[in-house]
Design a protein around this motif. Structure first.
Motif, PDB file in Angstrom:
ATOM      1  N   GLU A   1       0.858  -1.188   0.000  1.00 32.88           N
ATOM      2  CA  GLU A   1       0.000   0.000   0.000  1.00 32.88           C
ATOM      3  C   GLU A   1       0.893   1.236   0.000  1.00 32.88           C
TER       4      GLU A   1
ATOM      5  N   THR B   1     -22.700  -4.728  -2.017  1.00 34.76           N
ATOM      6  CA  THR B   1     -22.227  -3.340  -1.875  1.00 34.76           C
ATOM      7  C   THR B   1     -21.500  -3.101  -0.556  1.00 34.76           C
TER       8      THR B   1
ATOM      9  N   GLN C   1     -18.072  -4.950  -0.427  1.00 32.24           N
ATOM     10  CA  GLN C   1     -17.183  -4.360  -1.419  1.00 32.24           C
ATOM     11  C   GLN C   1     -16.637  -3.016  -0.960  1.00 32.24           C
ATOM     12  N   ALA C   2     -17.446  -2.296  -0.180  1.00 34.93           N
ATOM     13  CA  ALA C   2     -16.960  -1.024   0.360  1.00 34.93           C
ATOM     14  C   ALA C   2     -15.791  -1.263   1.316  1.00 34.93           C
TER      15      ALA C   2
ATOM     16  N   GLN D   1     -12.731  -2.364  -0.747  1.00 32.69           N
ATOM     17  CA  GLN D   1     -12.111  -1.197  -1.379  1.00 32.69           C
ATOM     18  C   GLN D   1     -11.269  -0.415  -0.372  1.00 32.69           C
ATOM     19  N   GLU D   2     -11.774  -0.275   0.860  1.00 30.14           N
ATOM     20  CA  GLU D   2     -11.026   0.419   1.906  1.00 30.14           C
ATOM     21  C   GLU D   2      -9.712  -0.298   2.203  1.00 30.14           C
TER      22      GLU D   2
ATOM     23  N   ARG E   1      -7.955  -1.966   0.111  1.00 26.23           N
ATOM     24  CA  ARG E   1      -7.176  -2.066  -1.134  1.00 26.23           C
ATOM     25  C   ARG E   1      -7.236  -3.462  -1.747  1.00 26.23           C
ATOM     26  N   GLY E   2      -8.428  -4.046  -1.789  1.00 19.43           N
ATOM     27  CA  GLY E   2      -8.616  -5.317  -2.483  1.00 19.43           C
ATOM     28  C   GLY E   2      -8.422  -6.563  -1.659  1.00 19.43           C
TER      29      GLY E   2
END
Length: 517
Positions: free
Chosen positions: A172, A258, A261-262, A265-266, A268-269
């Protein structure tokens, strides 16, 4: 003495620093008191009071009324007190003597630095208390700079936190002015002020991220029971519901994924597996190993470990890439997991059954009872407690000692046979080595033994040793040693050429691609 600017400073500092006016006034008075004592004399008892009504900062000497003076700098007789200060003064009264305004102005100058230090200390204390109460929460800030490989994050003006390298998600990357969210891992007061340590790798960060995305978790309807992470790679969380009408996994996933996935995403995958929690530990481990299917589980509650048997085609899935899936399942469940395929387990079971049946007086039925109780070899039976053997069905107290004694004798015989076989193999190897050395001209049985004892246990080793060492080991003259060295070199070279020719022939047979010609 009039100090209208003092009140203005108090108001300004209180508003800018977020410190109460009372705290600022206390700091002003303490600073002035220390400075005034230095100006007037440390032996005096000095008091300072800020009068907000007249905006006056007053400096006093404090006198105690006594019958007989022991300290002329802090005490006064009753007669002098009534004459100088108060006609109605009495013994033990404390009287204030207001000092000349010039003392106050000089003291105010001297107090400035002391006051600022006290205000800084007060501000640090407020920041420390605020973030100490926000420990284990998610905060956001802006990356301002790098110190070595640590990130310095500004949470708000004049409040910085540190994100150590070990608490950063691997691979990261951030640049100055990037916004970042992190978990408050620790808050400590140091000599330089409060140190706020952040983390993006702690399991609590994942837990709090779900709490922010999933209202059911925030409201306590869905509960996160356990979290296991390998930051930047994969994570597993176990969830349960306190409402039978609410599916805990579905609540965390959200409509079309959703919510989860949020969080992904936070992070980084970072992949996230959500499994339903259950109090049944065996069932929970099965769920934790998802997506792999489990065929059988053998529990050892004393060691808090489980032997997990999976179908052969599920073994790699259960273990995961570089063992990641089974590691995360182990952390999530809190149990030590040993994952094996059904064929491997069956092979071990066959070997264990054969080992147990080989014990005299132990038949197939008794061996099966021993297997069910966790015994996997004759050695384990030989070292077992009598009480444990006595509790096994088919053995009982009357046979326990006899079975253990038979196992011990059997194990001793096996070890003796293994030792004899090892000795025979060693002797055969020694004969083979000696025979190889005796092919050299001038090397007999005695010379071969000396060469082996000196570490020259092959023709190749003799060829590399050189004539000088051969002469020293065998106590020969130089000419005889040279002959042995030359013979060894010739034999070794012939062996190398033969091996090279064989390799070339094999390569020619398989063709240039390594397949069948």
């Amino acid at each position: 003495m009039m100090h209208p600017e003092v009140e203005r400073v108090i108001e300004q500092v209180s508003k800018e620093k977020g410190i109460s006016k009372e705290l600022v006034i206390d700091a002003v008075e303490d600073s002035m008191r220390s400075a005034a004592r230095k100006q007037v004399g440390m032996q005096f008892n000095i008091e300072v009071k800020f009068n907000p009504e007249v905006r006056e900062l007053e400096v006093f000497k404090v006198w105690k009324v006594v019958a007989a003076i022991n300290d002329p700098f802090t005490e006064v007789t009753l007669e002098d007190a009534r004459a100088r200060f108060d006609p109605e003064a009495e013994i033990d009264d404390e009287l204030l003597e207001k000092l000349d305004p010039s003392y106050g102005r000089i003291a105010a100058q001297a107090a400035k630095q002391n006051l600022m230090q006290k205000l800084r200390d007060a501000e640090r204390e407020i920041i420390f208390n605020e973030f100490k109460n926000r420990k284990e929460e998610i905060v956001s800030g802006i990356v301002t700079r790098f110190e070595r490989k640590n990130l310095i994050v500004q949470l708000r003006p004049n409040v910085d936190a540190i994100l150590p390298e070990k608490e950063q998600i691997p691979r990261e990357r951030y640049r100055p002015q990037d916004r970042i969210r992190a978990y408050v891992l620790d808050v400590d007061m140091t000599s330089k002020g409060p140190q706020i340590v952040l983390s993006r790798t702690h399991p609590g960060f994942l837990k709090k991220a779900f709490e922010q995305e999933v209202p059911e978790i925030y409201e306590g309807i869905v509960e996160i029971r356990a979290v296991a992470r390998e930051p930047g790679g994969r994570a597993k969380i176990a969830v349960s519901s306190n409402d039978s009408d609410v599916d805990p996994v579905g609540a965390c996933v959200g409509m079309k994924g959703t919510r989860v996935q949020a969080v992904v995403q936070e992070l980084r995958g970072e992949k996230i597996d959500i499994v339903p929690w259950t109090a049944d530990q065996a069932e929970f481990v099965c769920r934790a190993l998802s997506p792999a299917k489990v065929a059988k589980i053998i529990m050892d509650e004393d060691e808090k470990s489980m032997e997990v048997i999976v179908p052969d085609d599920q073994l790699s899935l259960a273990i995961g890439k570089k063992g990641q899936n089974v590691r995360l399942a182990s952390r999530l469940s809190g149990w030590k997991l040993d994952v094996r395929s059904e064929s491997e387990a069956e092979d071990e079971q066959r070997r264990a059954r054969a080992s147990l049946v080989a014990i005299p007086s132990v038949g197939d039925v008794t061996a099966e009872y021993l297997l069910q109780d966790g015994f996997k070899s004759a050695e384990e039976v030989a070292e077992a407690d009598l009480e444990r053997l006595a509790e096994i069905e088919g053995i009982g107290p009357e046979r326990a000692e006899a079975v253990r004694q038979a196992a011990r004798q059997h194990v001793e015989e096996l070890r003796r046979a293994e030792a004899e076989a090892a000795a025979a193999a060693a002797a055969a190897e020694a004969d083979r080595v000696r025979a190889g050395l005796k092919t050299l001209e001038g090397v007999d049985d005695e010379a071969a033994d000396k060469l082996v004892a000196a570490g020259l246990a092959s023709v190749e080793a003799v060829s590399q040793a050189g004539a000088a060492k051969i002469a020293a080991v065998l106590e020969l003259d130089a000419e005889a040693a040279l002959r042995i060295a030359a013979a060894a070199a010739a034999v070794a070279e012939a062996a190398r050429q033969a091996a090279a020719a064989e390799a070339a022939e094999a390569a020619a047979e398989t063709g240039p691609t390594g397949g069948d010609a």
